[in-house]
Scaffold this motif. Structure first.
Motif, PDB file in Angstrom:
ATOM      1  N   MET A  19       0.804  -1.223   0.000  1.00 15.85           N
ATOM      2  CA  MET A  19       0.000   0.000   0.000  1.00 15.85           C
ATOM      3  C   MET A  19       0.837   1.274   0.000  1.00 15.85           C
ATOM      4  O   MET A  19       0.293   2.372  -0.047  1.00 15.85           O
ATOM      5  CB  MET A  19      -0.956  -0.006   1.192  1.00 15.85           C
ATOM      6  N   GLY A  20       2.162   1.130   0.063  1.00 15.35           N
ATOM      7  CA  GLY A  20       3.029   2.302   0.038  1.00 15.35           C
ATOM      8  C   GLY A  20       3.139   3.020   1.368  1.00 15.35           C
ATOM      9  O   GLY A  20       3.419   4.219   1.410  1.00 15.35           O
ATOM     10  N   PHE A  21       2.897   2.299   2.459  1.00 20.68           N
ATOM     11  CA  PHE A  21       3.053   2.853   3.802  1.00 20.68           C
ATOM     12  C   PHE A  21       4.288   2.247   4.446  1.00 20.68           C
ATOM     13  O   PHE A  21       4.766   1.197   4.022  1.00 20.68           O
ATOM     14  CB  PHE A  21       1.849   2.490   4.692  1.00 20.68           C
ATOM     15  N   THR A  22       4.768   2.874   5.506  1.00 18.61           N
ATOM     16  CA  THR A  22       5.808   2.233   6.301  1.00 18.61           C
ATOM     17  C   THR A  22       5.124   1.260   7.269  1.00 18.61           C
ATOM     18  O   THR A  22       3.927   1.386   7.558  1.00 18.61           O
ATOM     19  CB  THR A  22       6.614   3.263   7.117  1.00 18.61           C
ATOM     20  N   TYR A  23       5.910   0.328   7.773  1.00 19.58           N
ATOM     21  CA  TYR A  23       5.384  -0.628   8.758  1.00 19.58           C
ATOM     22  C   TYR A  23       4.864   0.118   9.983  1.00 19.58           C
ATOM     23  O   TYR A  23       3.775  -0.176  10.480  1.00 19.58           O
ATOM     24  CB  TYR A  23       6.482  -1.618   9.148  1.00 19.58           C
ATOM     25  N   ASN A  24       5.622   1.105  10.461  1.00 19.08           N
ATOM     26  CA  ASN A  24       5.200   1.858  11.650  1.00 19.08           C
ATOM     27  C   ASN A  24       3.900   2.615  11.401  1.00 19.08           C
ATOM     28  O   ASN A  24       3.061   2.742  12.293  1.00 19.08           O
ATOM     29  CB  ASN A  24       6.297   2.814  12.112  1.00 19.08           C
ATOM     30  N   SER A  25       3.733   3.112  10.180  1.00 17.13           N
ATOM     31  CA  SER A  25       2.506   3.831   9.833  1.00 17.13           C
ATOM     32  C   SER A  25       1.302   2.890   9.878  1.00 17.13           C
ATOM     33  O   SER A  25       0.252   3.221  10.437  1.00 17.13           O
ATOM     34  CB  SER A  25       2.658   4.454   8.440  1.00 17.13           C
ATOM     35  N   ILE A  26       1.455   1.700   9.290  1.00 16.81           N
ATOM     36  CA  ILE A  26       0.372   0.700   9.312  1.00 16.81           C
ATOM     37  C   ILE A  26       0.042   0.321  10.752  1.00 16.81           C
ATOM     38  O   ILE A  26      -1.118   0.260  11.140  1.00 16.81           O
ATOM     39  CB  ILE A  26       0.756  -0.560   8.494  1.00 16.81           C
TER      40      ILE A  26
END
Length: 71
Positions: free
Chosen positions: A28-35
């Protein structure tokens, strides 16, 4: 036997299709921390995650109907 929370349903959905938070983040183009932050149990599920649950529940109903119809 309690009902699953939306967060539990979402995690089960990811597990059922072989996705981790890390792989979902990448796709989805997010960072792991963002998710992890977006999906934190203390927060309401984001709309994109709820939409995935709605689609998966509909898909299950369609599959059940097809199997009842012999297809």
């Amino acid at each position: 036997n309690r009902l699953m929370t939306d967060h539990e349903k979402f995690k089960a959905l990811l597990d059922s299709v072989g996705l981790t938070y890390a792989s979902l983040a990448e796709k989805m183009g997010f960072t792991y921390n963002s998710i992890k932050s977006m999906l934190a149990p203390a927060k309401e599920l984001p709309k994109w995650a709820k939409s995935m649950l709605i689609l998966s529940e509909r898909w299950e109903k369609i599959k059940e109907k097809d199997s009842e119809d012999g297809g």
